[in-house]
Write a protein that holds these residues in place. Sequence first.
Motif, PDB file in Angstrom:
ATOM      1  N   ILE A  66       0.870  -1.169   0.000  1.00  7.97           N
ATOM      2  CA  ILE A  66       0.000   0.000   0.000  1.00  7.97           C
ATOM      3  C   ILE A  66       0.909   1.220   0.000  1.00  7.97           C
ATOM      4  CG2 ILE A  66      -1.678   1.338   1.286  1.00  7.97           C
ATOM      5  CD1 ILE A  66      -2.872  -1.220   2.323  1.00  7.97           C
ATOM      6  N   THR A  67       0.866   1.983  -1.076  1.00 12.02           N
ATOM      7  CA  THR A  67       1.702   3.168  -1.179  1.00 12.02           C
ATOM      8  C   THR A  67       0.801   4.382  -1.081  1.00 12.02           C
ATOM      9  OG1 THR A  67       3.240   1.987  -2.598  1.00 12.02           O
ATOM     10  CG2 THR A  67       3.387   4.372  -2.612  1.00 12.02           C
ATOM     11  N   GLY A  68       0.836   5.060   0.064  1.00  7.22           N
ATOM     12  CA  GLY A  68       0.010   6.238   0.235  1.00  7.22           C
ATOM     13  C   GLY A  68      -0.590   6.310   1.622  1.00  7.22           C
ATOM     14  N   ALA A  69      -1.369   7.365   1.860  1.00  2.00           N
ATOM     15  CA  ALA A  69      -2.035   7.581   3.142  1.00  2.00           C
ATOM     16  C   ALA A  69      -3.526   7.728   2.898  1.00  2.00           C
ATOM     17  CB  ALA A  69      -1.475   8.829   3.830  1.00  2.00           C
ATOM     18  N   GLU A  70      -4.313   7.277   3.862  1.00  3.59           N
ATOM     19  CA  GLU A  70      -5.763   7.215   3.672  1.00  3.59           C
ATOM     20  C   GLU A  70      -6.463   8.409   4.298  1.00  3.59           C
ATOM     21  OE1 GLU A  70      -8.864   4.278   5.559  1.00  3.59           O
ATOM     22  OE2 GLU A  70      -8.018   3.355   3.749  1.00  3.59           O
ATOM     23  N   LEU A  71      -7.329   9.043   3.508  1.00  2.00           N
ATOM     24  CA  LEU A  71      -8.233  10.061   4.014  1.00  2.00           C
ATOM     25  C   LEU A  71      -9.438   9.390   4.651  1.00  2.00           C
ATOM     26  CD1 LEU A  71      -8.253  12.403   0.907  1.00  2.00           C
ATOM     27  CD2 LEU A  71      -7.471  13.100   3.173  1.00  2.00           C
ATOM     28  N   ARG A  72      -9.964   9.968   5.722  1.00  2.00           N
ATOM     29  CA  ARG A  72     -11.141   9.420   6.391  1.00  2.00           C
ATOM     30  C   ARG A  72     -12.338  10.331   6.136  1.00  2.00           C
ATOM     31  NH1 ARG A  72      -9.814   5.177   9.630  1.00  2.00           N
ATOM     32  NH2 ARG A  72     -12.014   4.701   9.170  1.00  2.00           N
ATOM     33  N   SER A  73     -13.440   9.750   5.726  1.00  2.00           N
ATOM     34  CA  SER A  73     -14.646  10.517   5.446  1.00  2.00           C
ATOM     35  C   SER A  73     -15.234  11.106   6.723  1.00  2.00           C
ATOM     36  CB  SER A  73     -15.691   9.638   4.759  1.00  2.00           C
ATOM     37  OG  SER A  73     -15.258   9.262   3.459  1.00  2.00           O
ATOM     38  N   ALA A  74     -15.848  12.286   6.570  1.00  2.00           N
ATOM     39  CA  ALA A  74     -16.439  12.991   7.712  1.00  2.00           C
ATOM     40  C   ALA A  74     -17.957  12.921   7.695  1.00  2.00           C
ATOM     41  CB  ALA A  74     -15.976  14.447   7.702  1.00  2.00           C
ATOM     42  N   VAL A  75     -18.519  12.047   6.869  1.00  2.00           N
ATOM     43  CA  VAL A  75     -19.972  11.847   6.833  1.00  2.00           C
ATOM     44  C   VAL A  75     -20.261  10.376   7.083  1.00  2.00           C
ATOM     45  CG1 VAL A  75     -20.439  13.767   5.278  1.00  2.00           C
ATOM     46  CG2 VAL A  75     -19.896  11.522   4.331  1.00  2.00           C
ATOM     47  N   PRO A  76     -21.464  10.044   7.569  1.00  2.00           N
ATOM     48  CA  PRO A  76     -21.797   8.627   7.763  1.00  2.00           C
ATOM     49  C   PRO A  76     -21.787   7.887   6.429  1.00  2.00           C
ATOM     50  CG  PRO A  76     -23.353  10.056   8.918  1.00  2.00           C
ATOM     51  CD  PRO A  76     -22.528  10.941   8.047  1.00  2.00           C
ATOM     52  N   LEU A  77     -21.253   6.681   6.452  1.00  2.00           N
ATOM     53  CA  LEU A  77     -21.132   5.893   5.227  1.00  2.00           C
ATOM     54  C   LEU A  77     -22.208   4.808   5.206  1.00  2.00           C
ATOM     55  CD1 LEU A  77     -17.243   5.548   5.075  1.00  2.00           C
ATOM     56  CD2 LEU A  77     -18.711   7.240   3.951  1.00  2.00           C
ATOM     57  N   PRO A  78     -22.715   4.468   4.023  1.00  2.00           N
ATOM     58  CA  PRO A  78     -23.800   3.475   3.943  1.00  2.00           C
ATOM     59  C   PRO A  78     -23.274   2.068   4.159  1.00  2.00           C
ATOM     60  CG  PRO A  78     -23.111   4.122   1.747  1.00  2.00           C
ATOM     61  CD  PRO A  78     -22.349   5.013   2.707  1.00  2.00           C
ATOM     62  N   PRO A  79     -24.161   1.135   4.514  1.00  2.00           N
ATOM     63  CA  PRO A  79     -23.752  -0.272   4.587  1.00  2.00           C
ATOM     64  C   PRO A  79     -23.344  -0.769   3.199  1.00  2.00           C
ATOM     65  CG  PRO A  79     -25.919   0.078   5.579  1.00  2.00           C
ATOM     66  CD  PRO A  79     -25.574   1.331   4.849  1.00  2.00           C
ATOM     67  N   ALA A  80     -22.536  -1.791   3.189  1.00  2.00           N
ATOM     68  CA  ALA A  80     -22.120  -2.377   1.919  1.00  2.00           C
ATOM     69  C   ALA A  80     -23.253  -3.164   1.296  1.00  2.00           C
ATOM     70  CB  ALA A  80     -20.912  -3.284   2.134  1.00  2.00           C
ATOM     71  N   PHE A  81     -23.216  -3.245  -0.034  1.00  2.00           N
ATOM     72  CA  PHE A  81     -24.046  -4.151  -0.825  1.00  2.00           C
ATOM     73  C   PHE A  81     -25.537  -3.818  -0.745  1.00  2.00           C
ATOM     74  CE2 PHE A  81     -20.636  -7.151   1.012  1.00  2.00           C
ATOM     75  CZ  PHE A  81     -19.667  -6.637   0.165  1.00  2.00           C
ATOM     76  N   GLN A  82     -25.845  -2.528  -0.731  1.00  2.00           N
ATOM     77  CA  GLN A  82     -27.250  -2.107  -0.756  1.00  2.00           C
ATOM     78  C   GLN A  82     -27.573  -1.202  -1.937  1.00  2.00           C
ATOM     79  OE1 GLN A  82     -28.768  -0.558   2.921  1.00  2.00           O
ATOM     80  NE2 GLN A  82     -28.391  -2.453   4.054  1.00  2.00           N
ATOM     81  N   VAL A  83     -26.590  -0.428  -2.401  1.00  2.00           N
ATOM     82  CA  VAL A  83     -26.820   0.481  -3.533  1.00  2.00           C
ATOM     83  C   VAL A  83     -26.688  -0.305  -4.835  1.00  2.00           C
ATOM     84  CG1 VAL A  83     -25.979   2.544  -4.713  1.00  2.00           C
ATOM     85  CG2 VAL A  83     -25.941   2.435  -2.207  1.00  2.00           C
TER      86      VAL A  83
END
Length: 539
Positions: A47-64
Amino acid sequence: MREHDEDRSGRAQGLSRRRALSIGGALGLVAVTGLSTAAALARRPSITGAELRSAVPLPPAFQVPLPLPAVLAPVSTSGGADRYEITQREASAEILPGVKTPLWTYEGAFPGPTIESRRGRPITVTHRNELPVPTVMHLHGGHTPAASDGYPTDLVLPEGRHDAAMPAGHGSGHGMDDPRAVVTHLTRDHYFPLDQRPTLLWYHDHRMGFTAPAIWRGLAGLHIVRDDAEDDLGLPAGRRELPLMITDRAFGADGGLAYPALDPTLRERPGVREPYLAGVLGDVILVNGAPWPVHEVDTARHRLRVLNASNARHYELEAVADDGRRLDLVQIGADQGLLAAPVTHRLLPIAPAERYDVIIDFSGVPAGGRVRLLNRLGVGRTRDVMAFQVARHATDDSRIPRTLSDDLPAWRRSDAVRVRDFSFRTGRMDGDHGWLIGGLPFDPARTDVTVRLGDVEVWRLVADVHHPVHLHLVGFRMLSRGGRAPLPHDAGLKDTVSLRPGEAVEIITRFDGYRGRYLFHCHNAEHEDMGMMANLEII
């Protein structure tokens, strides 16, 4: 960059394949102790890089539900050629449920509309720039005349801007004046002969110093080339052929796409804040612009046209049924079209800008079952990619032929007129951190490599950290990886190679098609923006 007959460079070069929010420290380690010290870290996950963290609630997986990009209709089809028009403009979309996100788009959509074309039938695509900044459009993987390839200084200026000034400051490199730049106002025609093997290409912004944030904001779309021979193979088609553009993003508190740009207007100063110099990773995985989507399939083979359009994130894909059984991923194609014969994988690594054409067979999954596409390199939410819900039983008349293609080039080492060495590694540029090829940052006014049209060459590429290296205009074959045979997923004709930390690879290609100025570069988009490009002049 060196040209010679024997490989003496890069035998002990390396840096970490690391999970790295502390990548900056690793870069410092390399600078102080040399590449051999960091090579000991090369067994860690890449993994090359740094991760940004979202500041809003994220949806559950596999629903959209999985969106499928619209196919763009030509505005004319006369004279044996097709003409398309695409407007680059700002738009807003509901990527996360209930959240509006401002985007830069092609035709108001992310991904942009897909262009479907036929081998040997030329097209012209007119791009109109209604964004607040200059743009450049590049068809990645296209065998394209230089004037239409999307060189990073061939800007299309928006309304009200009449200068073609290059960016200054961090990340701009040396000598940014480019006397060969071709600048237009508002529109530009790109001519694509499409005299190339059928495959999945993609188009994206390529403006010098700002490629990474422009793609991040939405400037990416798919382009599929087809031909009669491929149509006749009996591969899964129609609704059982799925283009999958995989990206990662992070979202700010206002719903906008978070990105650590030094200049949020993307007008003057390229580059990103210090923790993200090695690449920007998001904590939300999008497929065709939707977060962790789900798609209904039936009990039949499906063809997945997979593109990693992430700036810096690498994936290692696997398909896992709810009972824990892993399904085969049968690779039938690479960046530049069909393989000679299928290759079966359980795990498929894919670096930024790579494409894989794979078939997955859902016939062994009961109706009502589910298959998840997972990322073995992910952690937490980034381990999930998408899911397939097996909704119904169906007949399947598709097939996977034992022989897929017989038109792959048969270049041999003995055909090569020369061998060149290139190192891809971190360094200093204008007093700041940069990413260099052969010790030099990108300068559009400098010719780095000159080749003759029609020549076959072997290139040896050596990395410090993970660099996905892309050549414009031509496809290439892998000859070796780390001094050994290529890996199974290296099969076929490629235009982007995933160069792993501390690793040397050899590729072979023929520089054919067109004369002119082209590029080769790292497709970690942050590395590219901070100097890791070089000029290739074909004479």
